[in-house]
Design an enzyme around this catalytic site. Structure first.
Site, mmCIF file in Angstrom:
data_model
loop_
_atom_site.group_PDB
_atom_site.id
_atom_site.type_symbol
_atom_site.label_atom_id
_atom_site.label_comp_id
_atom_site.label_asym_id
_atom_site.label_seq_id
_atom_site.Cartn_x
_atom_site.Cartn_y
_atom_site.Cartn_z
ATOM 1 N N HIS A 106 32.975 36.845 44.965
ATOM 2 C CA HIS A 106 34.403 37.092 44.786
ATOM 3 C C HIS A 106 34.770 38.578 44.812
ATOM 4 O O HIS A 106 35.940 38.927 44.707
ATOM 5 C CB HIS A 106 34.882 36.493 43.455
ATOM 6 N N ALA A 107 33.798 39.462 44.956
ATOM 7 C CA ALA A 107 34.063 40.906 44.907
ATOM 8 C C ALA A 107 34.960 41.375 46.043
ATOM 9 O O ALA A 107 35.603 42.427 45.938
ATOM 10 C CB ALA A 107 32.756 41.693 44.900
#
Length: 178
Positions: A106-107
């Protein structure tokens, strides 16, 4: 060996434990200096699965120009981190200077919020594919990918593909293309 290389990894609560600890351990094995920054220095932050890390620095204490790489683990932390102006400034600086930015899972949300993904080849967890393509990234459903100085991976099982790319770019001291 990455002796002399300095890496910053950033966290907040609910970071993905494996996506944080595996890169830190691997890079330290290669003799890189890895520091952890968060909103508060010397504070414990708990990952999604219960592992704890004590931050070295607060975001305000970071001089981003001292770092060769910025790593952002996934989990739910990136949704919070992308709302912090200092974090967005770090990403924009590293991008402008063409220094390594590593993102997993999700970065990619953080880079989308920093508005630096137009035309960049990336991967991520499929759950944020639309967010990344809406930020004009070119999304691929593969384990890991590097496009210039931006290196990305999908999720924890892909760490074995992600870290060699980061180490390779840091060892060569140059930016490699996709």
């Amino acid at each position: 060996m990455l002796e002399g290389k300095k890496v910053l990894t950033i966290v907040s609560k609910d970071y993905d434990d494996l996506e944080f600890f595996y890169p830190m351990i691997r890079l330290r094995e290669e003799k890189a200096t890895v520091l952890v920054a968060a909103e508060k220095a010397k504070t414990d932050y708990v990952g999604k699965y219960g592992l704890t890390i004590k931050s070295d620095l607060s975001f305000d204490d970071v001089n981003i120009s001292e770092f060769d790489a910025l790593l952002i683990p996934g989990g739910w932390a990136p949704d919070y981190l992308r709302r912090i102006p200092k974090v967005i400034d770090f990403v924009k600086y590293m991008n402008k200077e063409k220094r390594v930015i590593g993102i997993i899972c999700h970065a990619g949300w953080v880079l989308a919020s920093a508005d630096i993904l137009e035309g960049v080849n990336v991967t991520s967890t499929p759950g944020i594919k639309d967010d990344l393509t809406n930020a004009k990234a070119i999304w691929h459903n593969i384990e890991a990918i590097k496009d210039g100085h931006i290196i990305s991976a999908r999720r924890p099982p892909d760490l074995i593909y992600y870290l060699p790319l980061i180490i390779e770019v840091l060892c060569k001291g140059q930016i490699l293309t996709l």
